[in-house]
Design a protein around this motif. Structure first.
Motif, PDB file in Angstrom:
ATOM      1  N   TYR A  73      36.689  36.684  46.250  1.00  0.00           N
ATOM      2  CA  TYR A  73      37.511  37.761  45.724  1.00  0.00           C
ATOM      3  C   TYR A  73      36.981  38.272  44.399  1.00  0.00           C
ATOM      4  CZ  TYR A  73      40.528  35.363  48.968  1.00  0.00           C
ATOM      5  OH  TYR A  73      41.030  34.757  50.071  1.00  0.00           O
ATOM      6  N   TYR A  74      36.111  37.506  43.753  1.00  0.00           N
ATOM      7  CA  TYR A  74      35.578  37.931  42.467  1.00  0.00           C
ATOM      8  C   TYR A  74      34.440  38.883  42.741  1.00  0.00           C
ATOM      9  CZ  TYR A  74      34.064  37.480  37.617  1.00  0.00           C
ATOM     10  OH  TYR A  74      33.739  37.722  36.318  1.00  0.00           O
ATOM     11  N   ILE A  75      34.640  40.133  42.422  1.00  0.00           N
ATOM     12  CA  ILE A  75      33.625  41.135  42.736  1.00  0.00           C
ATOM     13  C   ILE A  75      32.735  41.299  41.521  1.00  0.00           C
ATOM     14  CG2 ILE A  75      33.252  43.488  43.471  1.00  0.00           C
ATOM     15  CD1 ILE A  75      35.911  43.492  44.749  1.00  0.00           C
ATOM     16  N   GLU A  76      31.463  40.981  41.694  1.00  0.00           N
ATOM     17  CA  GLU A  76      30.535  41.065  40.561  1.00  0.00           C
ATOM     18  C   GLU A  76      30.227  42.513  40.288  1.00  0.00           C
ATOM     19  OE1 GLU A  76      29.607  36.787  40.669  1.00  0.00           O
ATOM     20  OE2 GLU A  76      29.204  38.353  39.201  1.00  0.00           O
ATOM     21  N   THR A  77      30.064  42.821  39.018  1.00  0.00           N
ATOM     22  CA  THR A  77      29.620  44.179  38.693  1.00  0.00           C
ATOM     23  C   THR A  77      28.129  44.247  38.986  1.00  0.00           C
ATOM     24  OG1 THR A  77      29.537  43.272  36.495  1.00  0.00           O
ATOM     25  CG2 THR A  77      31.212  44.905  36.922  1.00  0.00           C
ATOM     26  N   GLU A  98      31.457  35.114  52.641  1.00  0.00           N
ATOM     27  CA  GLU A  98      31.924  36.469  52.873  1.00  0.00           C
ATOM     28  C   GLU A  98      33.398  36.407  53.248  1.00  0.00           C
ATOM     29  OE1 GLU A  98      29.825  39.021  52.591  1.00  0.00           O
ATOM     30  OE2 GLU A  98      31.473  40.405  52.989  1.00  0.00           O
TER      31      GLU A  98
ATOM     32  N   VAL B  21      37.712  45.203  39.917  1.00  0.00           N
ATOM     33  CA  VAL B  21      39.118  45.042  40.289  1.00  0.00           C
ATOM     34  C   VAL B  21      39.999  45.314  39.079  1.00  0.00           C
ATOM     35  CG1 VAL B  21      40.810  43.417  41.142  1.00  0.00           C
ATOM     36  CG2 VAL B  21      38.531  43.387  42.064  1.00  0.00           C
ATOM     37  N   GLN B  49      33.824  50.898  46.501  1.00  0.00           N
ATOM     38  CA  GLN B  49      34.261  49.886  45.545  1.00  0.00           C
ATOM     39  C   GLN B  49      35.776  49.862  45.441  1.00  0.00           C
ATOM     40  OE1 GLN B  49      32.186  47.973  43.920  1.00  0.00           O
ATOM     41  NE2 GLN B  49      30.415  49.053  43.172  1.00  0.00           N
ATOM     42  N   LYS B  52      37.228  48.010  48.319  1.00  0.00           N
ATOM     43  CA  LYS B  52      37.082  46.553  48.209  1.00  0.00           C
ATOM     44  C   LYS B  52      38.089  45.995  47.218  1.00  0.00           C
ATOM     45  CE  LYS B  52      32.198  45.773  48.940  1.00  0.00           C
ATOM     46  NZ  LYS B  52      30.997  45.577  48.183  1.00  0.00           N
ATOM     47  N   ALA B  53      38.191  46.668  46.072  1.00  0.00           N
ATOM     48  CA  ALA B  53      39.098  46.177  45.031  1.00  0.00           C
ATOM     49  C   ALA B  53      40.530  46.165  45.528  1.00  0.00           C
ATOM     50  CB  ALA B  53      38.984  47.052  43.779  1.00  0.00           C
ATOM     51  N   VAL B  56      41.231  43.268  47.828  1.00  0.00           N
ATOM     52  CA  VAL B  56      41.439  42.015  47.092  1.00  0.00           C
ATOM     53  C   VAL B  56      42.827  41.985  46.476  1.00  0.00           C
ATOM     54  CG1 VAL B  56      40.728  40.751  45.046  1.00  0.00           C
ATOM     55  CG2 VAL B  56      39.022  41.583  46.621  1.00  0.00           C
TER      56      VAL B  56
END
Lengths: 222, 540
Positions: A73-77, A98, B21, B49, B52-53, B56
């Motif tokens: 869930y942690y979306i990297e920049t 995933e 997020v 994006q 996706k955010a 989540v």
């Protein structure tokens, strides 16, 4: 009726006793600036609670922080490209699982759209139509572009489909179609723009000028 | 949403889910309900994006969606739910005290993942527990399932709203978003699953003593393709139930502090109150101002087994509790040996007031606290009366009152004598408005936590290089130990970190621990104040 009672002498309009100052006493200074950012405190804070429960919660908190960074869930920049690509970076990547959300629980527009062009069949399927097309400027611009393209003739079949799909939009497909149409439109336009510097069709469809050059798109039209 | 809350939400989202997020989440909190394209346009992020955010955020119950007319789906953020992320350690620790390690891990998995199916939770928890057990032992799925069912029975976990099963004869266009339904009676219904299996260790299960590793492995690889028996039934942690538990804990410890110091038999009154609260857990809705009346006989029967107090003693305690000026327990009738209720709203009010008093005392001194308590008790006082009652010289009393006034703990109430409100003919009375003082303090708490988090991040960033170095050294030592290195070599590696660097690391660790512990404790105050404010607003 008001009048200066004391002829220029300072006098309070209210009973000074009520607020606690006696007459003739020196009033406290007027504060001319906001309070300091880090004021000195006379009283130091009480020490934190310490105990088994608190220690456990502290350890939990720190662990949770680390764990969350590794979850999908942690979306990297996306990082900017570094000038020198470090060899070690390849081996330090953390491989995350995933995560696929349950699409049945989410609005349909959440699904990622594929970038490939859709065949005419699927376009037709979307044509079930109830649609009321939204009147925002984006739509109008796209319609204009589609009309321009139609005037040029190449890929007219597919674009007719797209236009149809674009015009009679079904309620939910609005954003998706726009997306696709936009992506495909941009693609087409870029492709054509590379060939010449001029705007392809300056005049709208229906004008006599544009009608002649319908067949050959490569030449610029004036 | 106040600026302080928004800032805190921003810091929390960034720490837990990353910057993208955070950007979307904060934008939604600031601007309210918005459709997808507007979000993408306003925040300047790509549609991909944003999707996706939002996925989540929806998964973690932080954002909800609603279908409006013309098929537009709008997304709304829940700011208060974002702030709950501070309390995760407390929820997990509570689950541990009530249901031991299994319960703790179940709640942790649910909180980390937002929503999960029961089978997924059971499998993951069994695997994790197996990791920690001795070699050769594994955790059975059945045990984990049992604990899960107990958690559901006591309402600590609940089902998420689900997609209603539609008949397939409807060929019309699909709705833009599924409308989720929830029914009260099904919310805690555990599906009948027969989960058979044991937890697996992450490393090769060749050493597994059960002797069926190969079969298990092949089954594991096909697991993803097997249909999940409880597909579509998702569970989430029920935060309200945890809050109810915390509230009960706070009330019991308040009673214990107040009454049990003076009795020989320790903690009797708090035990009685605890029993009463336990009996009212399921019968009383969490927002009620007081519990259902309980008769003294019922309470006597429900006391914990170890307690041997006679009926008369119980009655005496109950009378004592009911007569106490704090009014936690009230008597509502005489049938059945006396009907008693617990005044939840009054209890929360007393707790909030006590918090305010304590803050005044620690910030301004004990004489200020005396004035504060005086004004609380007498409701409205004039300047002169304050000096007289508190027995503090006029000058100091004035100074203290103005300090508290500018800190918004005390407010002035004007009572005009004449219709023209002339200041010379108006009474000015000092008074404490508990609700507004509580709100002010709550706002301050949010700011404090935001400051604490920022400071912690600053400290960590300052020493980033050193932290990375120490992590590398630890990794080297660990790998060397695994391959069996000598003492001398290990010593040499350890000396790569010099003594002053070690000192620096120690200081950093101590500071970060202190900041973290402070966050947890400020959150306890936030909980009390929020409960009180919520309870008061519901009564209006």
């Amino acid at each position: 009726m008001a009048g200066n009672k004391g002829r220029g002498r300072a006098a309070y309009t209210f009973n000074i006793e009520a607020v606690g100052f006696s007459r003739g006493e020196k009033l406290p200074d007027v504060v001319l600036k906001p309070p300091p950012l880090f004021p000195d405190t006379d009283y130091k804070p009480v020490p934190l609670k310490a105990g088994e429960g608190e220690d456990y919660m502290l350890a939990l908190k720190q662990e949770l922080r680390e764990t969350m960074k590794r979850m999908p869930y942690y979306i990297e920049t996306p990082e900017e490209k570094q000038d020198i690509e470090r060899y070690s970076k390849r081996y330090m990547k953390v491989y995350k699982e995933e995560w696929i959300p349950d699409w049945r629980r989410l609005p349909r527009e959440m699904m990622p759209r594929k970038k490939c062009k859709k065949g005419p069949k699927s376009e037709k399927a979307k044509d079930t139509s109830k649609g009321v097309s939204l009147t925002n400027t984006a739509d109008v611009l796209k319609k204009i572009e589609e009309l321009e393209k139609r005037g040029d003739g190449e890929k007219s079949d597919e674009e007719n489909e797209e236009k149809e799909g674009g015009k009679e939009k079904s309620k939910e497909g609005d954003e998706e179609d726009d997306d696709d149409a936009a992506e495909q439109e941009e693609y087409d336009e870029e492709e054509q723009e590379e060939e010449n510097d001029y705007i392809n069709s300056y005049f709208e469809d229906g004008d006599d000028f544009g009608a002649d050059s319908d067949d050959n798109m490569d030449e610029a039209t004036y | 949403m106040t600026q302080a809350e928004i800032k805190l939400c921003s810091l929390l989202l960034q720490e837990h889910f990353g910057e993208i997020v955070e950007k979307i989440g904060v934008h939604l909190i600031r601007t309210g309900s918005q459709p997808l394209r507007v979000i993408a346009h306003d925040t300047g992020t790509s549609l991909d994006q944003v999707k996706k955010a939002l996925c989540v955020l929806i998964q973690h119950n932080l954002v909800i969606y609603q279908v409006h007319k013309r098929g537009v789906v709008e997304y709304e953020a829940q700011c208060s739910r974002v702030l709950r992320m501070l309390r995760y350690p407390r929820y997990i620790y509570t689950a541990k005290t009530l249901y031991s390690d299994t319960g703790e891990l179940i709640v942790e998995e649910l909180l980390l993942n937002g929503k999960m199916t029961m089978s997924a939770v059971v499998k993951k928890v069994a695997d994790r527990l197996t990791e920690t057990m001795e070699d050769g032992k594994t955790m059975d799925y059945a045990e984990v399932s049992n604990t899960f069912m107990r958690l559901a029975d006591t309402h600590f976990v609940q089902r998420c709203p689900w997609v209603p099963a539609t008949e397939n004869s409807d060929p019309g266009p699909l709705p833009p978003a599924p409308i989720l339904v929830i029914s009260e009676k099904d919310m805690y219904l555990v599906p009948k699953l027969s989960l058979i299996g044991k937890g697996k260790r992450r490393r090769s299960s060749d050493e597994d003593a059960t002797g069926e590793p190969k079969a298990k492995r092949s089954k594991h690889s096909t697991d993803n393709k097997e249909p999940i028996p409880d597909d579509g039934i998702y569970w989430q942690a029920n935060l309200d139930r945890f809050h109810q538990h915390f509230r009960d804990q706070a009330i019991v410890s308040a009673v214990a502090n107040r009454m049990d110091q003076f009795t020989f038999q320790t903690q009797t009154s708090s035990e009685i109150v605890r029993t009463m609260l336990r009996m009212s857990e399921i019968t009383t809705p969490s927002a009620a101002p007081f519990t259902q009346p309980l008769s003294s006989n019922e309470i006597f029967r429900s006391l914990p087994v170890g307690y041997n107090i006679s009926k008369q003693v119980l009655d005496q305690y109950l009378t004592l509790l009911a007569d106490d000026p704090l009014e936690f327990v009230g008597k509502s009738g005489d049938s059945g040996g006396g009907m008693y209720v617990i005044n939840l709203h009054k209890a929360l009010g007393s707790l909030a007031t006590a918090t305010l008093e304590s803050v005044v005392q620690e910030r301004f001194g004990s004489r200020c606290a005396r004035i504060f308590r005086l004004v609380l008790q007498k409701k409205h006082l004039e300047q002169k009366q304050v000096e007289d009652f508190a027995m503090i010289p006029a000058k100091e009393a004035k100074d203290m009152l103005y300090k508290m006034l500018s800190g918004n703990f005390i407010s002035l109430q004007e009572i005009p004598k004449t219709p023209d409100h002339a200041p010379s003919r108006t009474f000015y009375l000092y008074t404490v408005n508990i609700l507004s003082a509580a709100r002010m303090l709550l706002h301050r708490c949010y700011k404090s936590i935001a400051n604490l988090i920022e400071r912690r991040q600053f400290e960590t960033k300052e020493n980033k290089r050193l932290l990375e170095k120490s992590q590398r050294v630890e990794a080297i030592i660990a790998s060397m130990q695994a391959t069996g290195a000598e003492e001398a070599q290990l010593q040499e590696i350890e000396e790569m970190i010099t003594a002053p660097e070690r000192q620096q690391l120690e200081t950093l660790k101590r500071n970060v621990n202190k900041l973290d512990a402070s966050e947890i404790q400020v959150d306890e105050t936030i909980f009390l104040l929020e409960s009180y404010i919520e309870s008061t607003m519901k009564r209006q």
